[in-house]
Write an enzyme that holds these catalytic residues in place. Structure first.
Site, PDB file in Angstrom:
ATOM      1  N   HIS A 120      16.053  12.893 -33.697  1.00  0.00           N
ATOM      2  CA  HIS A 120      15.570  13.326 -32.382  1.00  0.00           C
ATOM      3  C   HIS A 120      16.751  13.470 -31.435  1.00  0.00           C
ATOM      4  O   HIS A 120      17.753  12.772 -31.568  1.00  0.00           O
ATOM      5  CB  HIS A 120      14.530  12.357 -31.814  1.00  0.00           C
ATOM      6  CG  HIS A 120      15.047  10.985 -31.504  1.00  0.00           C
ATOM      7  ND1 HIS A 120      15.539  10.640 -30.266  1.00  0.00           N
ATOM      8  CD2 HIS A 120      15.166   9.864 -32.266  1.00  0.00           C
ATOM      9  CE1 HIS A 120      15.916   9.366 -30.278  1.00  0.00           C
ATOM     10  NE2 HIS A 120      15.706   8.877 -31.478  1.00  0.00           N
ATOM     11  N   ASP A 122      16.287  13.595 -27.911  1.00  0.00           N
ATOM     12  CA  ASP A 122      16.064  12.992 -26.597  1.00  0.00           C
ATOM     13  C   ASP A 122      16.690  11.603 -26.557  1.00  0.00           C
ATOM     14  O   ASP A 122      16.899  10.961 -27.598  1.00  0.00           O
ATOM     15  CB  ASP A 122      14.575  12.907 -26.264  1.00  0.00           C
ATOM     16  CG  ASP A 122      13.786  12.046 -27.250  1.00  0.00           C
ATOM     17  OD1 ASP A 122      13.953  12.253 -28.479  1.00  0.00           O
ATOM     18  OD2 ASP A 122      13.006  11.179 -26.820  1.00  0.00           O
ATOM     19  N   ASP A 155      21.712   6.634 -30.823  1.00  0.00           N
ATOM     20  CA  ASP A 155      20.267   6.848 -30.829  1.00  0.00           C
ATOM     21  C   ASP A 155      19.938   8.102 -30.026  1.00  0.00           C
ATOM     22  O   ASP A 155      19.728   8.012 -28.821  1.00  0.00           O
ATOM     23  CB  ASP A 155      19.572   5.620 -30.233  1.00  0.00           C
ATOM     24  CG  ASP A 155      18.068   5.655 -30.341  1.00  0.00           C
ATOM     25  OD1 ASP A 155      17.542   6.496 -31.094  1.00  0.00           O
ATOM     26  OD2 ASP A 155      17.416   4.847 -29.667  1.00  0.00           O
ATOM     27  N   GLU A 189      10.863  11.368 -28.968  1.00  0.00           N
ATOM     28  CA  GLU A 189      10.712  10.160 -29.785  1.00  0.00           C
ATOM     29  C   GLU A 189      10.691   8.906 -28.946  1.00  0.00           C
ATOM     30  O   GLU A 189       9.956   7.950 -29.247  1.00  0.00           O
ATOM     31  CB  GLU A 189      11.863  10.089 -30.809  1.00  0.00           C
ATOM     32  CG  GLU A 189      11.701   9.013 -31.873  1.00  0.00           C
ATOM     33  CD  GLU A 189      12.283   7.656 -31.473  1.00  0.00           C
ATOM     34  OE1 GLU A 189      12.057   6.671 -32.197  1.00  0.00           O
ATOM     35  OE2 GLU A 189      12.978   7.587 -30.436  1.00  0.00           O
ATOM     36  N   ASP A 216      14.507   9.365 -41.875  1.00  0.00           N
ATOM     37  CA  ASP A 216      14.687   9.316 -40.430  1.00  0.00           C
ATOM     38  C   ASP A 216      15.717   8.241 -40.099  1.00  0.00           C
ATOM     39  O   ASP A 216      16.252   7.578 -40.980  1.00  0.00           O
ATOM     40  CB  ASP A 216      13.337   9.012 -39.770  1.00  0.00           C
ATOM     41  CG  ASP A 216      13.313   9.263 -38.269  1.00  0.00           C
ATOM     42  OD1 ASP A 216      14.265   9.894 -37.754  1.00  0.00           O
ATOM     43  OD2 ASP A 216      12.365   8.834 -37.599  1.00  0.00           O
TER      44      ASP A 216
END
Length: 485
Positions: A120, A122, A155, A189, A216
């Site tokens: 992801h 975001d 992240d 996410e 993932d």
């Protein structure tokens, strides 16, 4: 004579016991595949430059969706198209809900199930008031002294950019996969993934697409976090715990604080919480927690290897050891964390209502109904209303098949000294949404991190080493090659 005979029998049993347990210990074979060192050679400076640029886009997820600055998301997508021209010339790109990205790399064998690599782009906001605590601006993408700074370094823009860098490299090398490979990048996410990963999974399900496995973010390569193992351990999440909210509420007469009852509303809720913390859910070495030690036991120092190779005998002792530390206790039981308490507004008035909110992380196999039943029985107070909402754990993926072995192989090809093992992920990820379209879902961020790095993921001074970032790209190259041989 009888006493001597008893001693002889006891000694014989002891010899048998020692022989049996030592045999188990010496016969415990490694579950690690042989290393095939990665030969990937990248233009590291160019790769770092693109990652640095990717971090400057403020693709921030807010709980209130109207706060999203969608122009930043648009700019990020344009940046991807400009930065990875070979990918965008050769792969089919589809957008879902405008910002969820699905790339399809068509393989030569349509009869083989595809694999999915997901991430992801975001990121979480920087906590207001902490901006000055950052050594580098959180959206600067600064590169200095071998470190890359900014939101998304851990992240999880590193996953998006790492995957695309790997694909760009392989395409230029003339690589063609035998099976279809999908890249699936969510954009929300951090607030649950409803319009991103969930929408992607729902859309692909409608088309009848079923993955062999989806990989993932999640676990990583850690040091000094697995007892008895000196080498780094790469932990691959094969399931993630469920997340539930329990609300405990009591209503009753208030009154003046000068004439309190022996048991007040606050006191009864406090007693309920104390009872839950004192009792706790039972800790059992089972499921993914047990799998972790199956994989690391052969690599342990002799004493620990002896104990874990004979879990059937020492199981209760192992469980007691694991329950002593929060990180290992969470591997083997559903956890209880009181997080919010509401009661009272006036110092001299007894509140008519008191409420406590408890966050629980559910083990595979524990249902929401099980949790509620445990709470009601433990607090033993008919005056307290208990409601439990949330989600149960994701399904548990295989560790025996070629899917997990491929992740092991790719990781060891890059991190030659690491032990790769399954584990239970405590936090949530987009992976759970892909359960409906994948035989297996795994959670692994291919970087080597410390406990301090874990605190930086949603905190201050998020950064990663350039070496780690380059190794992440190499891992994604390896996983695509290993699964298409």
């Amino acid at each position: 004579m009888k006493f001597k005979k008893f001693l002889f029998i006891l000694l014989a049993l002891l010899v048998v016991f020692i022989g049996f347990t030592l045999t188990n210990t010496f016969l415990t074979a490694s579950k690690q595949p042989p290393i095939v060192p990665s030969s990937v050679e990248l233009d590291e400076n160019a790769a770092i430059e693109k990652f640095s640029k990717a971090l400057t886009y403020k693709t921030i997820s807010y709980q209130e969706r109207e706060k999203f600055d969608l122009q930043e998301f648009d700019k990020f997508i344009s940046f991807l198209m400009d930065s990875y021209p070979t990918v965008h010339e050769n792969l089919e790109l589809e957008t879902i809900n405008d910002y969820a990205l699905v790339y399809k790399w068509e393989g030569t064998n349509p009869n083989t199930k595809p694999i999915g690599l997901t991430s992801h782009y975001d990121v979480v906001p920087v906590l207001s008031g902490t901006e000055g605590n950052w050594e580098k601006d959180p959206f600067s993408g600064a590169v200095q002294d071998g470190l890359i700074w900014g939101r998304g370094t851990l992240d999880d823009k590193i996953g998006v950019i790492g995957i695309l860098e790997a694909a760009e490299y392989l395409l230029k090398e003339g690589f063609t996969p035998s099976r279809d490979i999908y890249f699936m990048f969510g954009f929300d996410e951090e607030i649950g993934g409803e319009l991103g990963a969930k929408a992607i999974a729902d859309s692909l399900k409608q088309r009848g697409i079923q993955f062999d496995f989806v990989l993932d973010e999640g676990g990583a390569i850690v040091e000094n976090m697995v007892p008895g193992v000196d080498q780094p351990v790469g932990v691959v999440g094969i399931s993630e715990k469920g997340s539930a909210t329990a609300e405990l509420t009591i209503k009753g007469s208030g009154g003046h604080s000068s004439q309190p009852k022996d048991r007040t509303n606050i006191g009864r809720i406090a007693s309920a919480i104390a009872a839950l913390e004192e009792t706790q859910f039972e800790g059992k070495l089972r499921g993914p927690g047990n799998d972790l030690f199956e994989f690391v036991a052969p690599e342990m120092s002799f004493g620990m290897k002896y104990v874990f190779s004979n879990k059937i005998i020492f199981k209760s002792i192992i469980e007691q050891i694991l329950l002593k530390e929060p990180a290992t206790a969470a591997l083997i039981r559903t956890t209880i964390a009181p997080t919010i308490f509401h009661a009272g507004e006036q110092y001299n008035a007894l509140p008519e209502e008191a409420t406590a909110i408890i966050n629980l992380r559910l083990m595979p196999g524990d249902s929401l109904e099980d949790v509620k039943e445990f709470i009601v029985k433990t607090i033993d107070d008919d005056g307290i209303t208990v409601t439990v909402t949330g989600s149960e754990s994701s399904s548990v993926s295989s560790t025996d098949g070629p899917q997990f072995k491929a992740i092991q192989q790719a990781a060891r090809n890059v991190y030659n000294d690491a032990i790769i093992a399954p584990y239970l992920m405590f936090a949530g990820s987009d992976a759970k949404h892909y359960d409906i379209i994948s035989d297996n879902t795994y959670r692994f961020l291919p970087v080597q991190i410390t406990s301090e790095d874990l605190n930086r993921m949603h905190g201050t001074n998020e950064h990663i080493s350039s070496e780690n970032y380059i190794n992440a790209i190499k891992f994604y190259v390896e996983i695509m090659k290993v699964t298409n041989q």
